[in-house]
Write a protein that holds these residues in place. Structure first.
Motif, PDB file in Angstrom:
ATOM      1  N   SER A   1      23.084 -36.093  -9.422  1.00 31.25           N
ATOM      2  CA  SER A   1      21.732 -35.920  -8.914  1.00 31.25           C
ATOM      3  C   SER A   1      21.627 -36.595  -7.554  1.00 31.25           C
ATOM      4  O   SER A   1      22.514 -37.345  -7.137  1.00 31.25           O
ATOM      5  CB  SER A   1      20.708 -36.524  -9.889  1.00 31.25           C
ATOM      6  N   GLU A   2      20.490 -36.333  -6.882  1.00 30.68           N
ATOM      7  CA  GLU A   2      20.293 -36.920  -5.562  1.00 30.68           C
ATOM      8  C   GLU A   2      20.159 -38.441  -5.652  1.00 30.68           C
ATOM      9  O   GLU A   2      20.608 -39.166  -4.760  1.00 30.68           O
ATOM     10  CB  GLU A   2      19.037 -36.320  -4.926  1.00 30.68           C
ATOM     11  N   GLU A   3      19.603 -38.936  -6.758  1.00 28.90           N
ATOM     12  CA  GLU A   3      19.428 -40.372  -6.909  1.00 28.90           C
ATOM     13  C   GLU A   3      20.756 -41.054  -7.245  1.00 28.90           C
ATOM     14  O   GLU A   3      21.103 -42.085  -6.675  1.00 28.90           O
ATOM     15  CB  GLU A   3      18.402 -40.669  -8.009  1.00 28.90           C
ATOM     16  N   ALA A   4      21.519 -40.494  -8.204  1.00 26.25           N
ATOM     17  CA  ALA A   4      22.766 -41.115  -8.656  1.00 26.25           C
ATOM     18  C   ALA A   4      23.973 -40.706  -7.833  1.00 26.25           C
ATOM     19  O   ALA A   4      25.037 -41.323  -7.952  1.00 26.25           O
ATOM     20  CB  ALA A   4      22.998 -40.776 -10.130  1.00 26.25           C
ATOM     21  N   GLY A   5      23.830 -39.679  -7.015  1.00 25.29           N
ATOM     22  CA  GLY A   5      24.959 -39.186  -6.237  1.00 25.29           C
ATOM     23  C   GLY A   5      25.636 -38.007  -6.916  1.00 25.29           C
ATOM     24  O   GLY A   5      25.525 -37.812  -8.132  1.00 25.29           O
ATOM     25  N   TYR A   6      26.334 -37.227  -6.124  1.00 28.96           N
ATOM     26  CA  TYR A   6      26.999 -36.028  -6.625  1.00 28.96           C
ATOM     27  C   TYR A   6      28.514 -36.248  -6.702  1.00 28.96           C
ATOM     28  O   TYR A   6      29.100 -36.967  -5.894  1.00 28.96           O
ATOM     29  CB  TYR A   6      26.698 -34.832  -5.714  1.00 28.96           C
ATOM     30  N   ARG A   7      29.123 -35.585  -7.708  1.00 33.72           N
ATOM     31  CA  ARG A   7      30.562 -35.672  -7.931  1.00 33.72           C
ATOM     32  C   ARG A   7      31.126 -34.270  -8.110  1.00 33.72           C
ATOM     33  O   ARG A   7      30.551 -33.451  -8.836  1.00 33.72           O
ATOM     34  CB  ARG A   7      30.871 -36.507  -9.181  1.00 33.72           C
ATOM     35  N   ALA A   8      32.242 -34.012  -7.451  1.00 31.62           N
ATOM     36  CA  ALA A   8      32.935 -32.729  -7.600  1.00 31.62           C
ATOM     37  C   ALA A   8      34.132 -32.917  -8.526  1.00 31.62           C
ATOM     38  O   ALA A   8      34.840 -33.926  -8.442  1.00 31.62           O
ATOM     39  CB  ALA A   8      33.383 -32.200  -6.249  1.00 31.62           C
ATOM     40  N   GLN A   9      34.359 -31.937  -9.425  1.00 33.03           N
ATOM     41  CA  GLN A   9      35.479 -31.997 -10.359  1.00 33.03           C
ATOM     42  C   GLN A   9      36.336 -30.742 -10.223  1.00 33.03           C
ATOM     43  O   GLN A   9      35.809 -29.632 -10.112  1.00 33.03           O
ATOM     44  CB  GLN A   9      34.983 -32.137 -11.798  1.00 33.03           C
ATOM     45  N   CYS A  10      37.648 -30.959 -10.250  1.00 31.69           N
ATOM     46  CA  CYS A  10      38.608 -29.846 -10.095  1.00 31.69           C
ATOM     47  C   CYS A  10      39.577 -29.888 -11.272  1.00 31.69           C
ATOM     48  O   CYS A  10      40.319 -30.861 -11.445  1.00 31.69           O
ATOM     49  CB  CYS A  10      39.350 -29.999  -8.768  1.00 31.69           C
ATOM     50  N   ARG A  11      39.576 -28.817 -12.099  1.00 35.38           N
ATOM     51  CA  ARG A  11      40.464 -28.703 -13.258  1.00 35.38           C
ATOM     52  C   ARG A  11      41.660 -27.846 -12.888  1.00 35.38           C
ATOM     53  O   ARG A  11      41.519 -26.728 -12.380  1.00 35.38           O
ATOM     54  CB  ARG A  11      39.732 -28.092 -14.451  1.00 35.38           C
ATOM     55  N   VAL A  12      42.862 -28.384 -13.145  1.00 35.92           N
ATOM     56  CA  VAL A  12      44.098 -27.753 -12.677  1.00 35.92           C
ATOM     57  C   VAL A  12      45.106 -27.692 -13.816  1.00 35.92           C
ATOM     58  O   VAL A  12      45.142 -28.583 -14.678  1.00 35.92           O
ATOM     59  CB  VAL A  12      44.697 -28.549 -11.497  1.00 35.92           C
ATOM     60  N   GLN A  13      45.925 -26.627 -13.824  1.00 33.42           N
ATOM     61  CA  GLN A  13      47.051 -26.563 -14.749  1.00 33.42           C
ATOM     62  C   GLN A  13      48.307 -26.174 -13.983  1.00 33.42           C
ATOM     63  O   GLN A  13      48.247 -25.537 -12.926  1.00 33.42           O
ATOM     64  CB  GLN A  13      46.803 -25.554 -15.875  1.00 33.42           C
ATOM     65  N   GLY A  14      49.459 -26.542 -14.530  1.00 36.65           N
ATOM     66  CA  GLY A  14      50.738 -26.212 -13.915  1.00 36.65           C
ATOM     67  C   GLY A  14      51.825 -27.070 -14.516  1.00 36.65           C
ATOM     68  O   GLY A  14      51.574 -28.093 -15.151  1.00 36.65           O
ATOM     69  N   SER A  15      53.074 -26.651 -14.329  1.00 39.23           N
ATOM     70  CA  SER A  15      54.218 -27.408 -14.817  1.00 39.23           C
ATOM     71  C   SER A  15      55.389 -27.214 -13.849  1.00 39.23           C
ATOM     72  O   SER A  15      55.796 -26.077 -13.621  1.00 39.23           O
ATOM     73  CB  SER A  15      54.622 -26.944 -16.218  1.00 39.23           C
ATOM     74  N   PRO A  16      55.865 -28.324 -13.253  1.00 41.62           N
ATOM     75  CA  PRO A  16      55.461 -29.712 -13.420  1.00 41.62           C
ATOM     76  C   PRO A  16      53.985 -29.927 -13.075  1.00 41.62           C
ATOM     77  O   PRO A  16      53.393 -29.141 -12.338  1.00 41.62           O
ATOM     78  CB  PRO A  16      56.376 -30.472 -12.450  1.00 41.62           C
ATOM     79  N   LEU A  17      53.419 -31.007 -13.593  1.00 38.07           N
ATOM     80  CA  LEU A  17      52.001 -31.284 -13.396  1.00 38.07           C
ATOM     81  C   LEU A  17      51.697 -31.344 -11.901  1.00 38.07           C
ATOM     82  O   LEU A  17      52.322 -32.098 -11.160  1.00 38.07           O
ATOM     83  CB  LEU A  17      51.635 -32.603 -14.062  1.00 38.07           C
ATOM     84  N   PRO A  18      50.725 -30.551 -11.428  1.00 41.54           N
ATOM     85  CA  PRO A  18      50.465 -30.476  -9.982  1.00 41.54           C
ATOM     86  C   PRO A  18      49.880 -31.768  -9.417  1.00 41.54           C
ATOM     87  O   PRO A  18      49.219 -32.535 -10.113  1.00 41.54           O
ATOM     88  CB  PRO A  18      49.451 -29.324  -9.870  1.00 41.54           C
ATOM     89  N   ASP A  19      50.132 -31.956  -8.134  1.00 44.77           N
ATOM     90  CA  ASP A  19      49.502 -33.030  -7.373  1.00 44.77           C
ATOM     91  C   ASP A  19      48.214 -32.476  -6.774  1.00 44.77           C
ATOM     92  O   ASP A  19      48.233 -31.412  -6.142  1.00 44.77           O
ATOM     93  CB  ASP A  19      50.445 -33.515  -6.270  1.00 44.77           C
TER      94      ASP A  19
END
Length: 290
Positions: free
Chosen positions: A163-181
């Motif tokens: 929220s505007e009061e608590a701040g915003y956070r972006a999340q990125c979900r990724v899959q791959g093998s070997p585990l991606p950077d």
């Protein structure tokens, strides 16, 4: 104890070990598998398995079983039966078509084919052969074959929370093998530091991870980039600025524009009604108003 007595004891121990080894192989069973097999996501892969045993396979019925995992927690993936004299091994009607027997058991080949390998196929596989009607006529390799399915990075989701009061956070979900950077890029530069943190990393197979970017600002563009030795994937989000708060009683600009347009048309129509009866305008228009 002198040297001669010590040598005699060593020779007796070696003879005992040889006899024990001969007894363990006296049944004539042997099985050959590959310790590890690597595959690419989306492509078929074959897990090799061959065996030998003292019975006459051409005149005996056979059963072939492939399992994922070992012990009570294992899962039967493939099972087929070859009746006496048959040249093929027929699976049951409920057999998953993701698996099929690549080899011919009558030729001592139990190799399993996995169609379109997926990350979920990672694990250790065990092949087993049984000859019904013969005492102890079954054999299973105890080491198994480790299947490693590799895949290029794929971004599964990109979202914003907060929220505007608590701040915003972006999340990125990724899959791959070997585990991606996973890296975050701002409008002009690579973003680093304490604002970036891994949220979770699934322990099962280590194929999925989630990265979080804190203090996301409205009106800015952010890019999530995932990479491993097999490739790279990117996704970009644009954080919309918050909506403007309107003053109470003040009409929105679009509604005000529509009201002005409608009022102008009403005034124009009233003017024509007053003007035309007084003889103004062309004759056809005056007739239309009569």
């Amino acid at each position: 104890m002198d040297t001669r007595s010590l040598c005699r004891m060593v020779n007796l121990l070696l003879c005992f070990m040889e006899a024990l080894g001969a007894a363990s192989n006296d049944d004539g069973w042997s099985m050959k598998v590959q310790a590890e097999v690597r595959a690419m996501e989306g492509y078929p892969v074959v897990l090799p398995c061959s065996f030998t045993h003292p019975h006459h396979t051409l005149h005996s019925s056979l059963q072939v079983v492939w399992r994922l995992g070992h012990g009570q927690g294992s899962t039967v993936l493939y099972h087929c039966s070859s009746p006496t004299g048959a040249r093929t091994c027929q699976p049951g009607p409920q057999q998953d078509q993701h698996y099929r027997l690549e080899g011919n058991p009558r030729e001592h080949d139990l190799s399993l084919r996995i169609n379109s390998a997926a990350l979920q196929d990672n694990g250790r596989y065990y092949c087993r052969v049984e000859i019904p009607g013969h005492a102890h006529a079954s054999y299973e390799d105890k080491m198994g074959t480790r299947l490693r399915v590799e895949a290029a990075p794929r971004i599964l989701g990109l979202s914003v929370e907060g929220s505007e009061e608590a701040g915003y956070r972006a999340q990125c979900r990724v899959q791959g093998s070997p585990l991606p950077d996973v890296q975050w890029l701002g409008p002009d530069e690579l973003m680093e530091g304490s604002n970036i943190s891994p949220l979770s990393q699934e322990s099962l197979g280590q194929h999925h991870t989630t990265s979080q970017l804190r203090d996301v600002l409205p009106g800015q563009q952010y890019t999530c980039s995932a990479s491993n030795p097999l490739g790279k994937d990117q996704a970009t989000l644009y954080m919309l600025p918050p909506r403007q708060v309107q003053v109470s009683g003040e009409a929105p600009p679009l509604l005000l524009l529509l009201s002005l347009s409608l009022g102008f048309k009403v005034l124009l129509l009233l003017g024509m009604v007053v003007w035309l009866p007084q003889g103004g305008g062309p004759a056809w228009l005056r007739c239309w108003f009569k």
